[in-house]
Design an enzyme around this catalytic site. Structure first.
Site, PDB file in Angstrom:
ATOM      1  CB  ALA A   1      -0.902   0.001   1.227  1.00  0.00           C
ATOM      2  CE  LYS A   2       5.418   5.096  -0.286  1.00  0.00           C
ATOM      3  NZ  LYS A   2       6.644   4.377   0.094  1.00  0.00           N
ATOM      4  N   GLY A   3       0.568   5.867   0.673  1.00  0.00           N
ATOM      5  CA  GLY A   3      -0.304   7.021   0.827  1.00  0.00           C
ATOM      6  C   GLY A   3       0.489   8.302   0.746  1.00  0.00           C
TER       7      GLY A   3
END
Ligand code: NAD
Length: 411
Positions: free
Chosen positions: A101-103
């Site tokens: 994931a990443k944000g």
């Protein structure tokens, strides 16, 4: 070329080698869930500012999704999507039980106060708290974020869901963090640089190193390699490059940066060069450890370093990768080279869930073991299949994710 397109190109090359069916490729490359939120905040001067934040969950076949939070003015959905998919392959290459994931938030952290940064972070958690969690999606630091930001995330999440330090990693050591997390990415980059030089039969003592970026990854890489008797001849940050043929005194440069807003601006103990010149230096190893997309088809032919180690995520674009490969340069890809951070994040998460403290020696030992195994597996794959280290690492990662997805049942 946009970042996700670049990542997809690397994915496709490895998928070709693995002989994956088209429909399965589409399934593996498509993110599971993407969220874009508005973050309205009151700034210190009383004015309202609306920021945009993102969280992309790419794949969870091998475990809870894991990936950093980036605060940078150029953050957008495409970049976050690309970084989220890189996390899926990265966690699989080092074989830790996570997905990817990443944000991020599009913001220049140098232009906001600490109080504003805290408010922005807490508001962001208000928007994404239902999406993250210790069993689902676990954020961590990336560019522009640090242990303080992670502490605020844990505290804000607590207000909705109760005490659960495993919801985020990279926390302060005194606040449910783990010793060795801050140095982990740079230490891993340094360690793998030495391993690669060893495998290539090149000398490590006195090896001339140029490092772009003097933040978390760049400084710890420089420190580790200087301690290993390499000669760090150039470093750089957003203010430009600094070169010293006899070797930069890393501890001195680091002290200077700490005293000057984490920047080397006006550092007098080295000659000034540009960031472009740093990339083209005649050194033994080049380590881009700042931002993505810095080595392109336009400057790839000017790169003289025979060995390139990707400390940053996505610093070399596919066209440049082809040029470097054809010219016989050896490149250690991001999904292996900078995996030390997520590896120690995993130890921190495991520690949080067991309420059992690890000491620095144990963290370093386990990190070295995990990265060494991944390096040897990638090296073997590269030799056996006659592919670059990048394609080999992607093959390892994709194969592991594909197996887990199939075993768990997709539809
Ligand atoms: P950071 O914010 O601590 O440092 C970034 C550094 O890059 C700073 O020195 C900054 O001045 C410099 N920089 C910014 N723009 C630049 C430019 N145009 N040219 C040259 N230098 C520039 O960030 P970080 O955590 O060290 O991350 C650096 C890279 O490593 C990113 O690509 C990140 O995704 C990747 N990475 C970080 C971690 C981690 O644990 N922090 C883990 C894996 C990968």
């Amino acid at each position: 070329m946009r970042p996700f397109e670049a990542t997809k190109k690397y994915f496709q090359r490895a998928a070709d080698q693995l002989g994956l069916a088209e429909s399965f490729r589409t399934y593996l490359i498509t993110p599971r869930r993407e969220l874009q939120v508005q973050i309205p905040v009151e700034m210190d001067n009383g004015q309202l500012r609306s920021l945009i934040g993102y969280r992309v969950q790419h794949n969870r076949a091998r475990g809870p999704m894991k990936g950093g939070l980036r605060y940078h003015p150029e953050v957008d959905l495409d970049e976050v999507r690309s970084l989220a998919s890189l996390m899926t392959w990265k966690t699989a290459v080092v074989n830790i039980p996570y997905g990817g994931a990443k944000g991020g938030i599009a913001i220049d952290v140098s232009k906001v106060s600490v109080r504003e940064l805290e408010r922005i972070t807490r508001k962001f958690v208000d928007e994404i708290h239902e999406m993250i969690g210790p069993d689902t999606d676990i954020p961590a630091p990336d560019m522009g974020t640090d242990h303080r930001v992670m502490a605020w995330i844990m505290d804000q999440y607590d207000k909705y869901h109760g005490f659960n330090p495993g919801v985020v990693t990279g926390k302060p050591v005194e606040y449910y963090g783990i010793p060795g997390r801050e140095e982990a990415t740079g230490r891993g980059v340094g360690l793998l640089t030495l391993k690669l030089l060893g495998r290539l039969g090149r000398k490590t003592a006195g090896a001339r190193i140029a490092i772009q970026g003097f933040g978390n990854v760049g400084t710890h890489t420089a420190k580790f390699l200087a301690e290993a008797e390499c000669k760090v001849v150039a470093v750089s940050d957003s203010t430009g490059g600094y070169f010293r043929a006899d070797g930069i005194e890393v501890a001195k440069a680091l002290r200077y940066a700490i005293e000057h807003d984490r920047l080397l601006r006006d550092y007098q103990e080295a000659d000034r060069i540009t960031n472009e010149e740093l990339l083209e230096l005649d050194v033994d190893v080049l380590i881009p450890a700042a931002i993505g997309g810095v080595i392109t088809v336009d400057n790839a032919r000017k790169i003289k370093a025979p060995v390139i180690v990707e400390g940053a995520n996505g610093p070399v674009l596919p066209g440049a990768d082809d040029v470097l490969d054809k010219e016989g340069r050896i490149l250690l890809p991001d999904i292996l080279a900078n995996a030390g951070g997520v590896t120690v994040s995993y130890f921190e998460w495991a520690q949080n869930r067991q309420f059992y403290r690890w000491n620095l020696d144990r963290v370093r030992q386990e990190l070295d073991k995990t990265l060494s195994t991944a390096f040897e597996e990638t090296w073997e794959m590269s030799r056996n299949r006659n592919v670059s280290l990048r394609t080999a690492a992607f093959m390892l990662g994709i194969d592991r994710v594909a197996r887990a997805a199939t075993l768990g049942g997709i539809s």
